[in-house]
Design a protein around this motif. Sequence first.
Motif, mmCIF file in Angstrom:
data_model
loop_
_atom_site.group_PDB
_atom_site.id
_atom_site.type_symbol
_atom_site.label_atom_id
_atom_site.label_comp_id
_atom_site.label_asym_id
_atom_site.label_seq_id
_atom_site.Cartn_x
_atom_site.Cartn_y
_atom_site.Cartn_z
ATOM 1 N N ASP A 302 0.819 -1.211 0.000
ATOM 2 C CA ASP A 302 0.000 0.000 0.000
ATOM 3 C C ASP A 302 0.855 1.264 0.000
ATOM 4 N N ALA A 303 2.018 1.196 0.645
ATOM 5 C CA ALA A 303 2.880 2.372 0.733
ATOM 6 C C ALA A 303 3.481 2.760 -0.603
ATOM 7 N N ILE A 304 3.619 1.786 -1.507
ATOM 8 C CA ILE A 304 4.266 2.071 -2.792
ATOM 9 C C ILE A 304 3.293 2.108 -3.970
ATOM 10 N N MET A 305 2.048 1.672 -3.779
ATOM 11 C CA MET A 305 1.073 1.647 -4.874
ATOM 12 C C MET A 305 0.753 3.024 -5.455
ATOM 13 N N PRO A 306 0.860 4.143 -4.691
ATOM 14 C CA PRO A 306 0.613 5.442 -5.338
ATOM 15 C C PRO A 306 1.458 5.690 -6.580
ATOM 16 N N ARG A 337 -7.857 6.963 -8.688
ATOM 17 C CA ARG A 337 -7.085 7.098 -7.450
ATOM 18 C C ARG A 337 -5.811 7.897 -7.708
ATOM 19 N N GLY A 338 -5.167 7.644 -8.834
ATOM 20 C CA GLY A 338 -3.949 8.374 -9.150
ATOM 21 C C GLY A 338 -4.169 9.867 -9.297
ATOM 22 N N SER A 342 -1.632 13.510 -4.053
ATOM 23 C CA SER A 342 -0.890 14.774 -4.069
ATOM 24 C C SER A 342 0.576 14.514 -4.376
ATOM 25 N N GLY A 343 1.305 15.568 -4.664
ATOM 26 C CA GLY A 343 2.741 15.424 -4.864
ATOM 27 C C GLY A 343 3.434 14.884 -3.631
ATOM 28 N N VAL A 344 2.950 15.258 -2.466
ATOM 29 C CA VAL A 344 3.522 14.750 -1.226
ATOM 30 C C VAL A 344 3.286 13.240 -1.104
ATOM 31 N N ASP A 345 2.093 12.793 -1.485
ATOM 32 C CA ASP A 345 1.791 11.356 -1.445
ATOM 33 C C ASP A 345 2.750 10.570 -2.338
ATOM 34 N N VAL A 346 2.975 11.073 -3.544
ATOM 35 C CA VAL A 346 3.857 10.384 -4.478
ATOM 36 C C VAL A 346 5.291 10.400 -3.963
ATOM 37 N N LEU A 350 7.823 7.272 -3.134
ATOM 38 C CA LEU A 350 9.197 7.155 -3.620
ATOM 39 C C LEU A 350 10.172 6.922 -2.464
ATOM 40 N N LEU A 351 9.953 7.605 -1.353
ATOM 41 C CA LEU A 351 10.807 7.399 -0.177
ATOM 42 C C LEU A 351 10.635 5.983 0.367
ATOM 43 N N ALA A 352 9.399 5.487 0.375
ATOM 44 C CA ALA A 352 9.163 4.111 0.820
ATOM 45 C C ALA A 352 9.858 3.109 -0.102
ATOM 46 N N SER A 353 9.787 3.361 -1.401
ATOM 47 C CA SER A 353 10.459 2.497 -2.375
ATOM 48 C C SER A 353 11.967 2.471 -2.122
ATOM 49 N N THR A 354 12.541 3.629 -1.885
ATOM 50 C CA THR A 354 13.978 3.713 -1.625
ATOM 51 C C THR A 354 14.353 2.991 -0.339
ATOM 52 N N ALA A 355 13.532 3.131 0.694
ATOM 53 C CA ALA A 355 13.813 2.463 1.964
ATOM 54 C C ALA A 355 13.769 0.946 1.811
ATOM 55 N N ILE A 356 12.819 0.455 1.022
ATOM 56 C CA ILE A 356 12.738 -0.988 0.753
ATOM 57 C C ILE A 356 13.991 -1.461 0.011
ATOM 58 N N ALA A 357 14.414 -0.693 -0.996
ATOM 59 C CA ALA A 357 15.618 -1.054 -1.746
ATOM 60 C C ALA A 357 16.846 -1.078 -0.837
ATOM 61 N N ASN A 358 16.948 -0.105 0.059
ATOM 62 C CA ASN A 358 18.087 -0.057 0.975
ATOM 63 C C ASN A 358 18.077 -1.242 1.939
ATOM 64 N N ALA A 359 16.880 -1.635 2.398
ATOM 65 C CA ALA A 359 16.794 -2.776 3.301
ATOM 66 C C ALA A 359 17.240 -4.058 2.614
ATOM 67 N N PHE A 360 16.812 -4.253 1.373
ATOM 68 C CA PHE A 360 17.232 -5.436 0.631
ATOM 69 C C PHE A 360 18.736 -5.400 0.358
ATOM 70 N N ALA A 361 19.278 -4.214 0.045
ATOM 71 C CA ALA A 361 20.718 -4.100 -0.217
ATOM 72 C C ALA A 361 21.523 -4.493 1.014
ATOM 73 N N ALA A 362 21.070 -4.061 2.186
ATOM 74 C CA ALA A 362 21.761 -4.424 3.422
ATOM 75 C C ALA A 362 21.706 -5.930 3.651
#
Length: 456
Positions: A302-306, A337-338, A342-346, A350-362
Amino acid sequence: MTTRTNSAREIVAEISAGRTNAVETAKAALGRIEAAKPLNAVVTIDPARTLADAAAVDDRLRMGEIMPLAGVPVIVKDNIWVGGWRVTQGSRLFADFIAPRDAIAVERLRKAGAVVVGIGATSEFACKGVTTSQLYGPTRHPLDPALTPGGSSGGPTAAVAAGLVPLAIGTDAGGSSRRPPAHVGVAGFKPSYGAIPYGPGFAEPFFGLSVIAPIASDAADIVLAFEAMAGTDPRDPESAVVVQQAKDIGSQRIAFSPRLGLDVAIDDVVANGLAAAVERLSTAGLHITRRDPVWPSGATEDAIMPLQHADLAALHGDRFRKDPTVFDPDIAKQIERGLSWSGVDVAAALLASTAIANAFAAFFTEVDLLLAPTVPCVAWPLTQLGPDMIGGKPASPRAHAVFTPFVNHARLPAISIPCGTDRRGLPFGLQIIAARGQDRSLLAAAQEIEAILRSA
């Protein structure tokens, strides 16, 4: 409806040895496609073009050219450009679109000797977890026509599972070419982002996520397709060279995560089947530890679906405002829905996507391979977006897709291979994930794991 066709490797060997030819092989594939019309896996054919392309492959062989995919019939998903072919994205907006050129991946397949024999069904814009569209209707599961093969690469996947072709090419932005293979009992590979050049083609509603994904009956045929398509190309600035050579599986640190570290439901038959498969691998000598990725707070789909919703709205919002009925109702809801984000939602997505990528990288600094479920359930009725229940609990429409999207956001390679079946014979899959760029080591490991599981 499942039949065995020769593997891509067998077809190349037969044609290269002169025991058959590309034209006869293409004719046989076209015949199987015609006989399997009720499956609705292949939505467009062009026999004259296909046979002309096959004849050209035979001419090249007579001239002494060596081709790694000589005469192999291929189905291409209906959102990837194949020059001169009708390619629609499963959308009435593109019902009459003729691709002006090949996508780079298709161009490379043709150069390797593959012959396109048809276009495989997708959900509209490849944005649903089932394969149905207003343009073509539903694609059916090869083992039970009342069920869905999943989506969005259901057409190419069902074509391989039904034995129409040995190889198909899909796309994967959230699991679209891993979950359907898991549901029908074949293999589907999501390469590292950029390993196979993307485009030229349609504007993509999954910014920075979608990849070209080979689908086959086993990992060895996927290797043939991957090696034919992989490598950087100046036409795709996101393409990257995968330079790493395969590591021996015995030297790799392997982890098993029964739920990918997520608080989600999974059917007992799938959980128990995965555990049994991992036990067989351990008995065969692989050293596997139980370990979960550690996700940031609030890490859910849900955090990344926007991002998907906003991308769809950016591409098709104007047309939606004029006439929402031209869209699949489920896609129309996503566009609506899209338009509301808002721009803040998107930015938050993007921040959630980056955090997920960083967690997998670690995680992959301490592990080389991760074994996890591909899907939490087997296939469900054709008329539903998802099963009613998973793990004995009411399931949301996306609960069937929980184990694949984070891999896309981390841009990692992952493959789904058959792992087991329920009492009705419906398959589920084992997902094998590796660090970005380790595609060849992953594919080598997948072949060894397949061999162990098949011998059990």
